[in-house]
Motif scaffolding. Structure first.
Motif, PDB file in Angstrom:
ATOM      1  N   ASP A   1       5.258   4.434 -76.353  1.00 20.09           N
ATOM      2  CA  ASP A   1       4.091   5.069 -76.955  1.00 20.09           C
ATOM      3  C   ASP A   1       4.587   6.204 -77.856  1.00 20.09           C
ATOM      4  N   LYS A   2       3.685   7.033 -78.349  1.00 21.34           N
ATOM      5  CA  LYS A   2       4.076   8.089 -79.288  1.00 21.34           C
ATOM      6  C   LYS A   2       4.991   9.126 -78.648  1.00 21.34           C
ATOM      7  N   SER A   3       4.960   9.203 -77.315  1.00 25.63           N
ATOM      8  CA  SER A   3       5.809  10.171 -76.604  1.00 25.63           C
ATOM      9  C   SER A   3       7.127   9.563 -76.147  1.00 25.63           C
ATOM     10  N   GLY A   4       7.337   8.277 -76.480  1.00 21.45           N
ATOM     11  CA  GLY A   4       8.568   7.612 -76.068  1.00 21.45           C
ATOM     12  C   GLY A   4       8.512   6.998 -74.689  1.00 21.45           C
ATOM     13  N   VAL A   5       7.342   7.050 -74.042  1.00 18.83           N
ATOM     14  CA  VAL A   5       7.175   6.453 -72.711  1.00 18.83           C
ATOM     15  C   VAL A   5       6.944   4.956 -72.881  1.00 18.83           C
ATOM     16  N   THR A   6       7.719   4.134 -72.190  1.00 16.10           N
ATOM     17  CA  THR A   6       7.621   2.687 -72.358  1.00 16.10           C
ATOM     18  C   THR A   6       6.586   2.076 -71.403  1.00 16.10           C
ATOM     19  N   VAL A   7       6.235   0.830 -71.683  1.00 22.46           N
ATOM     20  CA  VAL A   7       5.327   0.085 -70.802  1.00 22.46           C
ATOM     21  C   VAL A   7       5.906   0.036 -69.393  1.00 22.46           C
ATOM     22  N   GLN A   8       7.200  -0.235 -69.295  1.00 20.32           N
ATOM     23  CA  GLN A   8       7.844  -0.309 -67.984  1.00 20.32           C
ATOM     24  C   GLN A   8       7.782   1.041 -67.270  1.00 20.32           C
ATOM     25  N   ASN A   9       7.959   2.149 -68.014  1.00 17.72           N
ATOM     26  CA  ASN A   9       7.859   3.488 -67.420  1.00 17.72           C
ATOM     27  C   ASN A   9       6.472   3.716 -66.831  1.00 17.72           C
ATOM     28  N   VAL A  10       5.451   3.345 -67.596  1.00 16.57           N
ATOM     29  CA  VAL A  10       4.071   3.565 -67.159  1.00 16.57           C
ATOM     30  C   VAL A  10       3.774   2.773 -65.889  1.00 16.57           C
ATOM     31  N   LEU A  11       4.216   1.516 -65.867  1.00 17.42           N
ATOM     32  CA  LEU A  11       3.998   0.695 -64.673  1.00 17.42           C
ATOM     33  C   LEU A  11       4.714   1.301 -63.466  1.00 17.42           C
ATOM     34  N   LYS A  12       5.945   1.764 -63.676  1.00 25.51           N
ATOM     35  CA  LYS A  12       6.700   2.361 -62.571  1.00 25.51           C
ATOM     36  C   LYS A  12       6.019   3.619 -62.060  1.00 25.51           C
ATOM     37  N   ASP A  13       5.470   4.432 -62.982  1.00 30.91           N
ATOM     38  CA  ASP A  13       4.757   5.645 -62.576  1.00 30.91           C
ATOM     39  C   ASP A  13       3.526   5.319 -61.737  1.00 30.91           C
ATOM     40  N   ASN A  14       3.042   4.089 -61.854  1.00 33.68           N
ATOM     41  CA  ASN A  14       1.889   3.648 -61.065  1.00 33.68           C
ATOM     42  C   ASN A  14       2.306   2.691 -59.947  1.00 33.68           C
ATOM     43  N   SER A  15       3.556   2.874 -59.510  1.00 30.32           N
ATOM     44  CA  SER A  15       4.089   2.145 -58.343  1.00 30.32           C
ATOM     45  C   SER A  15       4.179   0.644 -58.562  1.00 30.32           C
ATOM     46  N   ILE A  16       4.370   0.232 -59.818  1.00 31.16           N
ATOM     47  CA  ILE A  16       4.550  -1.183 -60.119  1.00 31.16           C
ATOM     48  C   ILE A  16       5.930  -1.371 -60.735  1.00 31.16           C
ATOM     49  N   GLU A  17       6.803  -2.068 -60.030  1.00 33.90           N
ATOM     50  CA  GLU A  17       8.142  -2.359 -60.525  1.00 33.90           C
ATOM     51  C   GLU A  17       8.132  -3.746 -61.161  1.00 33.90           C
ATOM     52  N   ILE A  18       8.625  -3.852 -62.399  1.00 35.50           N
ATOM     53  CA  ILE A  18       8.666  -5.150 -63.053  1.00 35.50           C
ATOM     54  C   ILE A  18       9.931  -5.273 -63.879  1.00 35.50           C
ATOM     55  N   SER A  19      10.522  -6.466 -63.839  1.00 38.34           N
ATOM     56  CA  SER A  19      11.701  -6.793 -64.632  1.00 38.34           C
ATOM     57  C   SER A  19      11.342  -7.958 -65.543  1.00 38.34           C
ATOM     58  N   GLY A  20      12.328  -8.401 -66.306  1.00 40.07           N
ATOM     59  CA  GLY A  20      12.103  -9.566 -67.151  1.00 40.07           C
ATOM     60  C   GLY A  20      11.732 -10.791 -66.335  1.00 40.07           C
ATOM     61  N   GLU A  21      12.421 -10.983 -65.211  1.00 37.63           N
ATOM     62  CA  GLU A  21      12.121 -12.115 -64.335  1.00 37.63           C
ATOM     63  C   GLU A  21      10.719 -11.995 -63.758  1.00 37.63           C
ATOM     64  N   GLY A  22      10.337 -10.770 -63.400  1.00 36.68           N
ATOM     65  CA  GLY A  22       9.000 -10.553 -62.860  1.00 36.68           C
ATOM     66  C   GLY A  22       7.925 -10.846 -63.881  1.00 36.68           C
ATOM     67  N   LEU A  23       8.202 -10.531 -65.144  1.00 39.99           N
ATOM     68  CA  LEU A  23       7.236 -10.826 -66.203  1.00 39.99           C
ATOM     69  C   LEU A  23       7.044 -12.326 -66.352  1.00 39.99           C
ATOM     70  N   PHE A  24       8.133 -13.075 -66.362  1.00 37.47           N
ATOM     71  CA  PHE A  24       8.029 -14.533 -66.481  1.00 37.47           C
ATOM     72  C   PHE A  24       7.275 -15.136 -65.297  1.00 37.47           C
TER      73      PHE A  24
END
Length: 393
Positions: A110-133
């Motif tokens: 985002d504009k602050s440099g926070v990534t989609v993965q960062n946001v999900l992790k901050d909300n207790s959601i861990e995801i990797s490339g394999e998890g996305l698939f």
């Protein structure tokens, strides 16, 4: 969802699911959904209405003990990010479900440099490339996808009807344009020697408006197919600059860098690409003349989508039934509309056949606090989904 008798879970992209097994869980499932998110300074109906309508209809079946009689599983999905406001990329939730979201999307900042993965992790959601698939649904397990959504336009209101059927959704391209010039003092650099990124951006934006208002003045096309494309463009092409910023953004400094977004939509995909090609060429010519650089990035691309004829026919019957229940009068037909706005159905079309119902909104206003749907029309939307589900008993 739980009050409607649904089994619930939240997936690794933040989508909220509620599922009714039906009497035969091995049957292909019907998906019904829309999105939870909205835009800045918005109303409360865009997206949410479709989710609430589906849950409400299923709750009626649950209370009347009809839910377990459904001939196929029904799953409601409240998608996590359709609008693309924060990360400038639409359909994050539904694209993950349909399997068209690239792994690189997890690193979009985002504009602050926070990534989609960062946001999900901050909300207790861990995801990797394999998890996305792993989020992708098997197309062989899905029967179809249905979405109810406010029209976001004035057609239904002018027709005096609460519901309409969508026959297709316009294709869309989002661009990010970065113009780089030379930063300087507002009082000391002569006008003839400036490389003003903001002034250049202003000329580019006016070019965009002219091109989209009068594409026939810019595109030279011959032949029946090309003329048909031009007719489609003239009737459906819309272009918008919705966001602009500059650096250093001070009143006494010539802007050294200016960035703006472009949103281009049209029913004809080839025509949309022709517009983008012509726009890019002319933009670079303007930037060369002004001695500034111009970088044009494609941030989002979605082709036009046609709704399934069979689903549309069933949804039309459901809409007519709902309108009769409310008014007590037989409505001869429901309007059939094209959608200039994008919807999760666009992403879901990569997975399965799709159908959509539009719901009347006051003044055709949307993406605004003035967005409004009457209680009666909310009722009509829920009844239409209920009638459609009753056809699945």
């Amino acid at each position: 969802m739980e009050e409607a008798g649904l089994q619930t879970w939240v997936d690794q992209m933040g989508n909220v699911h509620g599922r009714a097994k039906g009497k035969n869980e091995s049957e292909k499932a019907l998906l019904i959904g829309s999105h939870l998110d909205t835009v800045i300074d918005a109303g409360i109906f865009d997206g949410a209405l479709g989710i609430i309508s589906a849950i409400s209809a299923l709750k009626v079946l649950h209370i009347s003990r009809e839910l377990e009689k459904l001939k196929r599983p029904i799953e409601v999905i409240a998608f996590s990010d359709e609008e693309g406001v924060r990360f400038q990329s639409t359909f994050l939730g539904s694209a993950a479900i349909s399997g068209v979201l690239p792994v690189s999307a997890l690193q979009m900042p985002d504009k602050s440099g926070v990534t989609v993965q960062n946001v999900l992790k901050d909300n207790s959601i861990e995801i990797s490339g394999e998890g996305l698939f792993a989020l992708k649904y098997d197309p062989e397990s899905i029967w179809g996808y249905v979405e109810a959504h406010i029209e976001q336009g004035p057609v239904l209101e002018s027709a005096g009807l609460p519901l309409g059927i969508v026959k297709g959704i316009a294709g869309q391209t989002r661009l990010k344009v970065t113009v780089r010039g030379s930063q300087g003092h507002a009082g000391t650099v002569p006008m003839s020697m400036r490389q003003d990124s903001m002034a250049a951006a202003a000329e580019l934006i006016v070019l965009l408006e002219s091109l989209c208002k009068h594409p026939d003045n810019f595109l030279s096309l011959d032949g029946q197919c090309e003329r048909s494309m031009m007719e489609s463009l003239t009737g459906s092409l819309v272009c918008t600059v919705g966001e602009i910023s500059c650096w250093p953004s001070a009143s006494n400094v010539i802007p050294g860098e200016t960035t703006f977004t472009i949103d281009i939509r049209a029913m004809d995909d080839l025509g949309r690409q022709a517009i983008i090609y012509e726009l890019s060429n002319r933009m670079h010519q303007i930037c060369d003349r002004r001695s500034v650089s111009c970088v044009i990035e494609r941030k989002h691309e979605a082709n036009a989508v046609g709704c399934d004829n069979g689903l549309s026919s069933q949804l039309k019957s459901a809409a007519l039934s709902a309108m009769k229940r409310i008014s007590g009068e037989v409505v001869e037909d429901a309007p059939v509309l094209m959608s200039g706005a994008g919807h999760d159905a666009m992403a879901m079309s990569h997975l399965t056949k799709v159908g959509m119902i539009f719901v009347r909104c006051r003044g055709g206003v949307s993406h605004s606090p003035a967005e409004h749907v009457s209680n009666d029309d909310v009722w009509a939307a829920g009844l239409a989904i209920l009638s459609f589900l009753e056809s699945q008993l």
